[in-house]
Design a protein around this motif. Structure first.
Motif, PDB file in Angstrom:
ATOM      1  N   VAL A  64      -7.168 -17.078  11.626  1.00  0.00           N
ATOM      2  CA  VAL A  64      -6.669 -15.978  12.447  1.00  0.00           C
ATOM      3  C   VAL A  64      -5.149 -15.866  12.342  1.00  0.00           C
ATOM      4  N   ILE A  65      -4.452 -16.984  12.397  1.00  0.00           N
ATOM      5  CA  ILE A  65      -2.994 -16.969  12.288  1.00  0.00           C
ATOM      6  C   ILE A  65      -2.565 -16.429  10.930  1.00  0.00           C
ATOM      7  N   PHE A  66      -3.260 -16.825   9.882  1.00  0.00           N
ATOM      8  CA  PHE A  66      -2.951 -16.325   8.547  1.00  0.00           C
ATOM      9  C   PHE A  66      -3.109 -14.811   8.475  1.00  0.00           C
ATOM     10  N   ILE A  67      -4.204 -14.313   8.995  1.00  0.00           N
ATOM     11  CA  ILE A  67      -4.471 -12.876   8.944  1.00  0.00           C
ATOM     12  C   ILE A  67      -3.452 -12.105   9.778  1.00  0.00           C
ATOM     13  N   VAL A  68      -3.182 -12.578  10.977  1.00  0.00           N
ATOM     14  CA  VAL A  68      -2.280 -11.861  11.879  1.00  0.00           C
ATOM     15  C   VAL A  68      -0.837 -11.904  11.390  1.00  0.00           C
ATOM     16  N   SER A  69      -0.427 -12.977  10.761  1.00  0.00           N
ATOM     17  CA  SER A  69       0.977 -13.090  10.365  1.00  0.00           C
ATOM     18  C   SER A  69       1.265 -12.554   8.971  1.00  0.00           C
ATOM     19  N   LEU A  70       0.389 -12.744   8.019  1.00  0.00           N
ATOM     20  CA  LEU A  70       0.713 -12.370   6.651  1.00  0.00           C
ATOM     21  C   LEU A  70       0.202 -11.000   6.223  1.00  0.00           C
ATOM     22  N   LEU A  71      -0.902 -10.557   6.754  1.00  0.00           N
ATOM     23  CA  LEU A  71      -1.431  -9.270   6.326  1.00  0.00           C
ATOM     24  C   LEU A  71      -0.511  -8.094   6.633  1.00  0.00           C
ATOM     25  N   PRO A  72       0.134  -8.027   7.799  1.00  0.00           N
ATOM     26  CA  PRO A  72       1.077  -6.925   8.018  1.00  0.00           C
ATOM     27  C   PRO A  72       2.236  -6.917   7.022  1.00  0.00           C
ATOM     28  N   ILE A  73       2.686  -8.079   6.624  1.00  0.00           N
ATOM     29  CA  ILE A  73       3.767  -8.155   5.638  1.00  0.00           C
ATOM     30  C   ILE A  73       3.297  -7.621   4.297  1.00  0.00           C
ATOM     31  N   ILE A  74       2.095  -8.014   3.897  1.00  0.00           N
ATOM     32  CA  ILE A  74       1.545  -7.528   2.632  1.00  0.00           C
ATOM     33  C   ILE A  74       1.353  -6.022   2.678  1.00  0.00           C
ATOM     34  N   PHE A  75       0.810  -5.512   3.765  1.00  0.00           N
ATOM     35  CA  PHE A  75       0.613  -4.068   3.886  1.00  0.00           C
ATOM     36  C   PHE A  75       1.943  -3.314   3.878  1.00  0.00           C
ATOM     37  N   PHE A  76       2.945  -3.873   4.537  1.00  0.00           N
ATOM     38  CA  PHE A  76       4.249  -3.214   4.580  1.00  0.00           C
ATOM     39  C   PHE A  76       4.827  -3.065   3.179  1.00  0.00           C
ATOM     40  N   TYR A  77       4.830  -4.153   2.419  1.00  0.00           N
ATOM     41  CA  TYR A  77       5.400  -4.086   1.076  1.00  0.00           C
ATOM     42  C   TYR A  77       4.558  -3.241   0.133  1.00  0.00           C
ATOM     43  N   GLU A  78       3.256  -3.267   0.291  1.00  0.00           N
ATOM     44  CA  GLU A  78       2.398  -2.430  -0.543  1.00  0.00           C
ATOM     45  C   GLU A  78       2.608  -0.946  -0.230  1.00  0.00           C
ATOM     46  N   LYS A  79       2.696  -0.609   1.034  1.00  0.00           N
ATOM     47  CA  LYS A  79       2.908   0.791   1.416  1.00  0.00           C
ATOM     48  C   LYS A  79       4.287   1.259   0.988  1.00  0.00           C
ATOM     49  N   ARG A  80       5.267   0.409   1.174  1.00  0.00           N
ATOM     50  CA  ARG A  80       6.628   0.787   0.806  1.00  0.00           C
ATOM     51  C   ARG A  80       6.748   1.029  -0.697  1.00  0.00           C
ATOM     52  N   SER A  81       6.121   0.185  -1.494  1.00  0.00           N
ATOM     53  CA  SER A  81       6.216   0.377  -2.943  1.00  0.00           C
ATOM     54  C   SER A  81       5.457   1.625  -3.386  1.00  0.00           C
ATOM     55  N   SER A  82       4.348   1.931  -2.715  1.00  0.00           N
ATOM     56  CA  SER A  82       3.621   3.141  -3.085  1.00  0.00           C
ATOM     57  C   SER A  82       4.402   4.393  -2.674  1.00  0.00           C
ATOM     58  N   GLU A  83       5.105   4.342  -1.552  1.00  0.00           N
ATOM     59  CA  GLU A  83       5.935   5.482  -1.150  1.00  0.00           C
ATOM     60  C   GLU A  83       7.093   5.687  -2.127  1.00  0.00           C
ATOM     61  N   PHE A  84       7.671   4.609  -2.611  1.00  0.00           N
ATOM     62  CA  PHE A  84       8.740   4.734  -3.585  1.00  0.00           C
ATOM     63  C   PHE A  84       8.233   5.394  -4.862  1.00  0.00           C
ATOM     64  N   ARG A  85       7.066   5.007  -5.296  1.00  0.00           N
ATOM     65  CA  ARG A  85       6.521   5.604  -6.503  1.00  0.00           C
ATOM     66  C   ARG A  85       6.168   7.070  -6.284  1.00  0.00           C
ATOM     67  N   ARG A  86       5.617   7.374  -5.121  1.00  0.00           N
ATOM     68  CA  ARG A  86       5.171   8.738  -4.865  1.00  0.00           C
ATOM     69  C   ARG A  86       6.345   9.699  -4.752  1.00  0.00           C
ATOM     70  N   PHE A  87       7.370   9.338  -4.030  1.00  0.00           N
ATOM     71  CA  PHE A  87       8.507  10.229  -3.831  1.00  0.00           C
ATOM     72  C   PHE A  87       9.653   9.970  -4.815  1.00  0.00           C
ATOM     73  N   GLN A  88       9.485   8.992  -5.686  1.00  0.00           N
ATOM     74  CA  GLN A  88      10.478   8.616  -6.661  1.00  0.00           C
ATOM     75  C   GLN A  88      11.812   8.280  -6.012  1.00  0.00           C
ATOM     76  N   LEU A  89      11.744   7.549  -4.912  1.00  0.00           N
ATOM     77  CA  LEU A  89      12.959   7.141  -4.222  1.00  0.00           C
ATOM     78  C   LEU A  89      13.561   5.882  -4.831  1.00  0.00           C
ATOM     79  N   SER A  90      12.781   5.199  -5.641  1.00  0.00           N
ATOM     80  CA  SER A  90      13.279   3.940  -6.176  1.00  0.00           C
ATOM     81  C   SER A  90      14.492   4.133  -7.085  1.00  0.00           C
ATOM     82  N   LYS A  91      14.660   5.303  -7.680  1.00  0.00           N
ATOM     83  CA  LYS A  91      15.825   5.506  -8.547  1.00  0.00           C
ATOM     84  C   LYS A  91      17.116   5.638  -7.746  1.00  0.00           C
ATOM     85  N   TYR A  92      17.002   5.892  -6.423  1.00  0.00           N
ATOM     86  CA  TYR A  92      18.184   5.991  -5.575  1.00  0.00           C
ATOM     87  C   TYR A  92      18.589   4.677  -4.936  1.00  0.00           C
ATOM     88  N   LEU A  93      17.751   3.667  -5.076  1.00  0.00           N
ATOM     89  CA  LEU A  93      18.063   2.378  -4.438  1.00  0.00           C
ATOM     90  C   LEU A  93      18.734   1.422  -5.397  1.00  0.00           C
TER      91      LEU A  93
END
Length: 93
Positions: A64-93
């Motif tokens: 339970v601790i593993f799921i509650v603590s690490l899964l939000p971090i994984i989802f955050f980085y996965e969502k953030r990287s997909s947003e960068f690819r979709r809007f092509q914001l990564s070239k501005y960073l």
């Protein structure tokens, strides 16, 4: 397909608890079962065996601790990287 994955992962984790950690079969099965923490805890408390409680609840709490603590971090980085690819914001960073 999901049920098959759950069954296979339960068998693999049970085998790990039996062979590597040298847990008895009952503790290994209860420790590797997926499900709600409260449900597994209630099932273990019905057994009236004190040495089983500690091992099963510790492994369930770790899951339970593993799921509650690490899964939000994984989802955050996965969502953030997909947003960068979709809007092509990564070239501005």
């Amino acid at each position: 397909m999901m049920i098959l994955c759950v069954i296979i992962s339960t068998i693999v984790v049970t085998f790990y608890f039996i062979k590597v950690l040298k847990y008895p079969k009952l503790i290994s099965i209860l420790s590797s079962l997926p499900g709600g923490f409260a449900t597994i805890s209630a099932a273990v408390l019905e057994l009236k065996d004190n040495h089983i409680h500690q091992k099963v609840l510790l492994s369930q709490a770790t899951r339970v601790i593993f799921i509650v603590s690490l899964l939000p971090i994984i989802f955050f980085y996965e969502k953030r990287s997909s947003e960068f690819r979709r809007f092509q914001l990564s070239k501005y960073l």
